[in-house]
Design a protein around this motif. Structure first.
Motif, PDB file in Angstrom:
ATOM      1  N   LYS A  49       0.766  -1.247  -0.248  1.00 10.95           N
ATOM      2  CA  LYS A  49      -0.232   0.172   0.054  1.00 10.95           C
ATOM      3  C   LYS A  49       0.633   1.551  -0.021  1.00 10.95           C
ATOM      4  CE  LYS A  49      -3.515   2.715   0.716  1.00 10.95           C
ATOM      5  NZ  LYS A  49      -4.513   2.751  -0.280  1.00 10.95           N
ATOM      6  N   THR A  50       1.912   1.292   1.047  1.00  9.62           N
ATOM      7  CA  THR A  50       2.618   2.613   1.176  1.00  9.62           C
ATOM      8  C   THR A  50       3.461   2.650  -0.174  1.00  9.62           C
ATOM      9  OG1 THR A  50       3.191   2.420   3.283  1.00  9.62           O
ATOM     10  CG2 THR A  50       5.194   2.974   1.667  1.00  9.62           C
ATOM     11  N   PHE A 311       8.185  10.175  13.289  1.00 11.29           N
ATOM     12  CA  PHE A 311       7.993  10.653  12.253  1.00 11.29           C
ATOM     13  C   PHE A 311       7.267  10.314  11.932  1.00 11.29           C
ATOM     14  CE2 PHE A 311       6.254  11.385   7.708  1.00 11.29           C
ATOM     15  CZ  PHE A 311       7.118  12.195   7.255  1.00 11.29           C
ATOM     16  N   MET A 312       6.361   9.387  11.942  1.00 11.45           N
ATOM     17  CA  MET A 312       5.069   8.155  12.194  1.00 11.45           C
ATOM     18  C   MET A 312       4.637   8.282  13.309  1.00 11.45           C
ATOM     19  SD  MET A 312       4.879   6.149   9.179  1.00 11.45           S
ATOM     20  CE  MET A 312       3.814   4.847  10.198  1.00 11.45           C
ATOM     21  N   MET A 313       5.383   8.982  14.331  1.00 14.18           N
ATOM     22  CA  MET A 313       3.918   9.289  15.880  1.00 14.18           C
ATOM     23  C   MET A 313       3.860  10.448  15.623  1.00 14.18           C
ATOM     24  SD  MET A 313       4.550   6.562  17.862  1.00 14.18           S
ATOM     25  CE  MET A 313       4.659   7.003  19.766  1.00 14.18           C
ATOM     26  N   ILE A 314       4.764  11.292  15.006  1.00 12.65           N
ATOM     27  CA  ILE A 314       3.999  12.819  15.430  1.00 12.65           C
ATOM     28  C   ILE A 314       3.036  12.727  13.787  1.00 12.65           C
ATOM     29  CG2 ILE A 314       5.091  15.157  14.436  1.00 12.65           C
ATOM     30  CD1 ILE A 314       7.227  14.147  16.674  1.00 12.65           C
ATOM     31  N   PHE A 318      -2.001  13.462  13.084  1.00 12.95           N
ATOM     32  CA  PHE A 318      -2.423  14.416  11.979  1.00 12.95           C
ATOM     33  C   PHE A 318      -4.024  14.649  11.055  1.00 12.95           C
ATOM     34  CE2 PHE A 318       1.568  17.327  11.587  1.00 12.95           C
ATOM     35  CZ  PHE A 318       1.497  16.986  12.673  1.00 12.95           C
ATOM     36  N   ALA A 319      -5.173  15.171  11.382  1.00 16.12           N
ATOM     37  CA  ALA A 319      -6.287  14.864  10.366  1.00 16.12           C
ATOM     38  C   ALA A 319      -5.838  14.311   9.380  1.00 16.12           C
ATOM     39  CB  ALA A 319      -7.125  15.955  10.854  1.00 16.12           C
ATOM     40  N   GLY A 320      -5.955  13.460   8.384  1.00 15.52           N
ATOM     41  CA  GLY A 320      -5.896  13.095   6.483  1.00 15.52           C
ATOM     42  C   GLY A 320      -4.897  12.324   7.281  1.00 15.52           C
ATOM     43  N   VAL A 321      -3.882  11.964   7.639  1.00 10.28           N
ATOM     44  CA  VAL A 321      -2.596  11.307   7.810  1.00 10.28           C
ATOM     45  C   VAL A 321      -3.157   9.908   8.066  1.00 10.28           C
ATOM     46  CG1 VAL A 321      -0.349  11.522   8.174  1.00 10.28           C
ATOM     47  CG2 VAL A 321      -1.446  13.963   8.297  1.00 10.28           C
ATOM     48  N   THR A 322      -3.338   8.703   8.078  1.00  8.66           N
ATOM     49  CA  THR A 322      -3.417   7.244   8.161  1.00  8.66           C
ATOM     50  C   THR A 322      -2.058   6.902   8.312  1.00  8.66           C
ATOM     51  OG1 THR A 322      -2.913   6.602   6.030  1.00  8.66           O
ATOM     52  CG2 THR A 322      -5.793   7.761   6.814  1.00  8.66           C
ATOM     53  N   ASN A 327       3.504   6.332   6.232  1.00  9.22           N
ATOM     54  CA  ASN A 327       4.766   5.828   6.434  1.00  9.22           C
ATOM     55  C   ASN A 327       5.218   5.780   4.714  1.00  9.22           C
ATOM     56  OD1 ASN A 327       6.329   3.203   7.115  1.00  9.22           O
ATOM     57  ND2 ASN A 327       4.886   2.241   5.821  1.00  9.22           N
ATOM     58  N   ALA A 328       5.115   6.334   4.030  1.00  9.97           N
ATOM     59  CA  ALA A 328       4.852   6.535   2.589  1.00  9.97           C
ATOM     60  C   ALA A 328       5.671   8.123   2.908  1.00  9.97           C
ATOM     61  CB  ALA A 328       3.686   6.731   1.579  1.00  9.97           C
ATOM     62  N   GLY A 329       4.636   8.774   3.172  1.00 12.49           N
ATOM     63  CA  GLY A 329       5.604  10.259   3.380  1.00 12.49           C
ATOM     64  C   GLY A 329       7.402  10.283   3.901  1.00 12.49           C
TER      65      GLY A 329
END
Length: 365
Positions: A49-50, A311-314, A318-322, A327-329
């Motif tokens: 998926k990533t 990065f993942m934890m923070i 945020f709203a809209g960030v699954t 992970n991709a970001g």
């Protein structure tokens, strides 16, 4: 006469950069840690998926993210160049720029990102700058960086509730340790620049450690170099820090450069389809600072393995960030700010070496 030759030889050896074998070894270490991180990502997330999200990335925003990285690389050496100019060193602007930009490569392959400053000092001494001035310049520039990065980090605490949502009692210590280490490093490097007492205390501590049998050989070898390093730093820092305007401007230049670096996640997330307004840019910049500061204590090159976790934890708070988008970001952001930056910085270092060799060859002719 022979003693003088030996002393010159010893000084030359002390100023040598890390050997090619050591560089190759550190690069292999980076590749090994990278492989471990990739394996972990594959096992703890939906990697397919990533990759699908990354394959459909908006190239326009990706190019903007790359542009931010280029601006960061270009503006990064400016504070060092300004400090050198205020100290009236006789080094060409092009050389100073390349020396400044080379820092990223050596930081990226060394634990605690510690390799950049020694190589800069070495390159400046190779260009005719005396060791004390080079040491003072580079470490004064580091103070400017630490002031700027701590300013961002402290500002990010205004959104502590937002950035720490996914941290609990078991992981909150990570944030505390990261911010403590960042502030302590700034305090320590300033005190080392202005206080002989601090240097003397450190020398006494190292001397005591040298009495321990298995540390004696290591301490005996390192202590004279450490004393020389401190003396050079204090001698030159006193002169350089007297140029208050140049020092303040160097802090501002570092702050501007970091703003480009911290903004990259904003464009990476936009490229992955996250609905962000321009007003969110400052929020993301501070979130980036918060994430990086949280993991400054991780001893791996570039904080690898820790910074991805932060990065993942923070950003998943945020709203809209699954999880998949975060992970991709993170992968896109890490590729740009670590691997691509490392390559670009290595190119600047090689360019500098080629220029110096050609210059020496032309002088011999």
């Amino acid at each position: 006469m022979n003693e003088e030759k030996e002393e010159l030889k010893e000084n030359k050896n002390n100023n040598k950069p890390m050997s090619k074998k050591k560089v190759i070894g550190l690069i292999l270490l980076v590749l090994l840690i990278t492989a471990i991180v990739v394996v972990i990502l594959i096992n703890v997330s939906d990697f397919n998926k990533t990759m699908e999200l990354i394959s459909h990335i908006d190239s326009n925003y990706l190019w903007i993210a790359i542009a931010m990285l280029i601006l960061y690389l270009i503006t990064w050496p400016l504070s060092l160049m300004l400090i050198g100019r205020s100290n009236k060193i006789k080094v060409k602007k092009k050389d100073s720029f390349l020396i400044g930009a080379s820092e990223h490569f050596f930081n990226a392959i060394t634990p605690f990102s510690s390799g950049g400053q020694p190589i800069q000092i070495y390159l400046y001494t190779q260009s005719g700058v005396d060791a004390s001035t080079a040491t003072g310049m580079v470490l004064t520039n580091f103070i400017a960086f630490m002031i700027a990065t701590n300013a961002y980090a402290i500002s990010s605490l205004f959104f502590f509730g937002d950035f720490s949502k996914n941290f609990d009692g078991r992981t909150l210590w990570i944030i505390i340790l990261g911010f403590f280490m960042n502030l302590f490093t700034l305090f320590f490097i300033i005190m080392l620049a202005v206080s002989k007492k601090v240097k003397n205390i450190l020398v006494k501590l190292l001397t005591l450690l040298g009495k321990i049998k298995f540390l004696k050989k290591l301490i005996d070898k390192a202590l004279p170099k450490f004393i020389e390093y401190c003396d050079n730093y204090q001698l030159a820092s006193k002169e350089i820090l007297s140029h208050k305007f140049a020092f303040v401007m160097s802090i501002l230049l570092r702050g501007i450069s970091l703003s480009f670096y911290y903004s990259i996640p904003y464009f990476a997330l936009k490229a992955l389809g996250v609905d962000l307004n321009i007003s969110d840019l400052i929020f993301i910049i501070l979130a980036s600072s918060f994430a990086i500061t949280t993991m400054v204590w991780v001893p791996t090159p570039g904080g690898m393995g820790g910074i991805e976790f932060a990065f993942m934890m923070i950003f998943t708070s945020f709203a809209g960030v699954t999880d998949d988008i975060a992970n991709a970001g993170m992968i896109v952001w890490r590729f740009l700010t670590y691997y691509l930056l490392m390559v670009l910085s290595f190119i600047t270092y090689i360019t500098y070496e080629i220029i110096v060799k050609r210059r020496k060859k032309n002088n011999m002719e």
